[in-house]
Design an enzyme around this catalytic site. Structure first.
Site, PDB file in Angstrom:
ATOM      1  N   GLU A  74       0.826  -1.215   0.000  1.00 54.26           N
ATOM      2  CA  GLU A  74       0.000   0.000   0.000  1.00 54.26           C
ATOM      3  C   GLU A  74       0.857   1.260   0.000  1.00 54.26           C
ATOM      4  OE1 GLU A  74      -3.071  -0.121  -0.606  1.00 54.26           O
ATOM      5  OE2 GLU A  74      -3.208  -2.297  -0.425  1.00 54.26           O
ATOM      6  N   GLU A  82      -0.944  -3.007  -9.722  1.00 54.23           N
ATOM      7  CA  GLU A  82      -0.756  -4.019  -8.682  1.00 54.23           C
ATOM      8  C   GLU A  82       0.604  -4.700  -8.819  1.00 54.23           C
ATOM      9  OE1 GLU A  82      -2.663  -4.428  -6.017  1.00 54.23           O
ATOM     10  OE2 GLU A  82      -3.729  -2.713  -6.884  1.00 54.23           O
TER      11      GLU A  82
END
Length: 312
Positions: A139, A213
């Protein structure tokens, strides 16, 4: 990874997204009412783009029932985030929120000084320190890459086009009777554009999300050099999603989602890539998680929300 090149690509994609949004609004305005409506739509679009990116993340967190975490509730969690954020060179320490749900989930959202990482109760209880460090590093990499701004723009584009689509359906219901009665109708080109704009925006959003991602996994490996920690967390999250799907479809029959319609790459492929992202001869950190943190027991899944951040 060349961070400057990554930031340049994100900035370029943000500009293209904003341009696409304004061009779409201008085209709809021109088709519906000519030049005057075109200018009105452009002004409204600019105001929307200036205000919405800063208002959406706090509204999202409130809608989901997220609660701010304090260092007293999770001192080791804060120490972990502080260490990873410092290692990544972030200018601002991200705010931490907890999501009262047993679902295994984590996501980052916000812009500038207001960036935040939200972690579900289920994830905090399911992962050990090594796995949690991998999730947090992932993150933080999204924040470091400035991915959130791009995806906020993409999501605003998606929300705008869905609103336009509803308006287009209303115009279609009005136009059909007028057409059957040979009366003056609204431009069919504008209605078709309103109806099909969401499809393109959703496909664009999915493509942007999947690529980022993989990049965030690479960034996480640069911060932790521990592929097994993140891989183990991904396996647990995949297992949790499987259990949720089994509860939704108890008979075993469930729809197959094509890969190009998924917001995230296949977990097996992500895990396969992880060992190749690590530099050799780097000792692993020792990560300890908070035990017995005073977090209320989760009651149920979080409410549905529109995607404006990055979920792991």
């Amino acid at each position: 990874m060349n961070w400057r090149w990554h930031h340049f690509l994100n900035a370029l994609e943000s500009v293209l997204l904003v341009a696409a949004m304004l061009l779409l609004m201008a085209a709809i305005g021109w088709l519906l009412g000519g030049v005057e409506t075109l200018y009105g739509m452009l002004v409204g679009g600019i105001i929307f783009l200036l205000i919405a990116p800063r208002l959406t993340p706090p509204v999202l967190l409130r809608m989901m029932g997220a609660q701010a975490l304090t260092p007293e509730q999770g001192p080791r969690l804060f120490a972990m985030v502080r260490k990873l954020a410092s290692r990544s060179g972030l200018a601002h320490f991200p705010h931490l929120y907890r999501l009262p749900t047993p679902v295994l989930n984590a996501f980052s959202t916000g812009i500038g000084k207001n960036v935040s990482i939200t972690i579900s109760d289920g994830l905090l209880r399911a992962l050990d320190g090594r796995e949690l460090a991998g999730v947090l590093a992932h993150e933080i990499s999204h924040i470091r890459h400035k991915d959130i701004w791009v995806m906020v723009m993409a999501d605003l584009f998606s929300q705008m086009t869905w609103t336009f689509s509803l308006f287009g359906q209303l115009l279609l219901l009005i136009n059909l009777p007028l057409w059957l009665m040979h009366r003056h109708t609204m431009p069919w080109a504008a209605i078709i554009l309103l109806l099909f704009a969401p499809t393109l925006s959703v496909l664009l959003q999915l493509a942007l999300s999947r690529q980022r991602e993989f990049d965030a996994d690479l960034g996480a490996m640069e911060l932790t050099h521990d592929p097994e920690g993140l891989a183990s967390a991904l396996r647990k999250m995949e297992d949790g999603q499987e259990q949720e799907m089994n509860r939704l479809f108890p008979g075993g029959e469930r729809p197959a989602i094509p890969s190009w319609l998924r917001t995230h790459p296949d977990t097996v492929e992500r895990i396969r890539r992880l060992p190749h992202l690590v530099l050799p001869d780097r000792p692993l950190d020792s990560w300890e998680r908070d035990e017995g943190a005073p977090l209320p027991q989760a009651k149920g899944p979080a409410r549905r929300h529109h995607f404006t951040g990055f979920r792991l």
